[in-house]
Scaffold this motif. Structure first.
Motif, PDB file in Angstrom:
ATOM      1  N   LEU A 118       0.833  -1.205   0.000  1.00  0.00           N
ATOM      2  CA  LEU A 118       0.000   0.000   0.000  1.00  0.00           C
ATOM      3  C   LEU A 118       0.871   1.259   0.000  1.00  0.00           C
ATOM      4  O   LEU A 118       0.528   2.252  -0.644  1.00  0.00           O
ATOM      5  N   GLY A 119       1.982   1.212   0.717  1.00  0.00           N
ATOM      6  CA  GLY A 119       2.913   2.341   0.702  1.00  0.00           C
ATOM      7  C   GLY A 119       3.505   2.581  -0.669  1.00  0.00           C
ATOM      8  O   GLY A 119       3.648   3.723  -1.103  1.00  0.00           O
ATOM      9  N   VAL A 120       3.846   1.508  -1.369  1.00  0.00           N
ATOM     10  CA  VAL A 120       4.372   1.640  -2.735  1.00  0.00           C
ATOM     11  C   VAL A 120       3.318   2.261  -3.644  1.00  0.00           C
ATOM     12  O   VAL A 120       3.622   3.124  -4.473  1.00  0.00           O
ATOM     13  N   MET A 121       2.052   1.860  -3.457  1.00  0.00           N
ATOM     14  CA  MET A 121       0.982   2.434  -4.272  1.00  0.00           C
ATOM     15  C   MET A 121       0.799   3.922  -3.989  1.00  0.00           C
ATOM     16  O   MET A 121       0.582   4.716  -4.909  1.00  0.00           O
ATOM     17  N   ILE A 122       0.911   4.319  -2.729  1.00  0.00           N
ATOM     18  CA  ILE A 122       0.768   5.728  -2.372  1.00  0.00           C
ATOM     19  C   ILE A 122       1.917   6.547  -2.957  1.00  0.00           C
ATOM     20  O   ILE A 122       1.710   7.654  -3.457  1.00  0.00           O
ATOM     21  N   VAL A 123       3.128   6.007  -2.911  1.00  0.00           N
ATOM     22  CA  VAL A 123       4.271   6.702  -3.524  1.00  0.00           C
ATOM     23  C   VAL A 123       4.061   6.843  -5.029  1.00  0.00           C
ATOM     24  O   VAL A 123       4.328   7.896  -5.615  1.00  0.00           O
ATOM     25  N   GLY A 124       3.557   5.788  -5.661  1.00  0.00           N
ATOM     26  CA  GLY A 124       3.273   5.853  -7.097  1.00  0.00           C
ATOM     27  C   GLY A 124       2.233   6.907  -7.427  1.00  0.00           C
ATOM     28  O   GLY A 124       2.368   7.641  -8.415  1.00  0.00           O
ATOM     29  N   LEU A 125       1.193   7.009  -6.600  1.00  0.00           N
ATOM     30  CA  LEU A 125       0.190   8.047  -6.822  1.00  0.00           C
ATOM     31  C   LEU A 125       0.778   9.440  -6.618  1.00  0.00           C
ATOM     32  O   LEU A 125       0.402  10.387  -7.312  1.00  0.00           O
TER      33      LEU A 125
END
Length: 64
Positions: free
Chosen positions: A41-48
């Motif tokens: 989820l952290g990786v997804m937030i960084v991607g966003l």
């Protein structure tokens, strides 16, 4: 360029979730599942965040 990198990072996080989700034991409960999936989820937030930052050439700042 940053938009594409942001999309790729987001998709990498999403793929990680789909990879790890079947391996999470269901008896952990909701918070246990979120704890197990939090790196993805952290990786997804960084991607966003990278996607939202967008192209730096379009964001011109005028100084007085």
């Amino acid at each position: 360029m940053r938009i594409g990198i942001g999309i790729l990072v987001f998709l990498a996080g999403l793929a990680g979730i789909f990879y790890a989700l079947p391996r999470v034991p269901p008896e952990l409960g909701m918070f246990g599942v979120l704890w197990q999936l939090s790196p993805y989820l952290g990786v997804m937030i960084v991607g966003l965040g990278i996607f939202a930052y967008g192209r730096s050439e379009d964001a011109s700042i005028e100084r007085q």
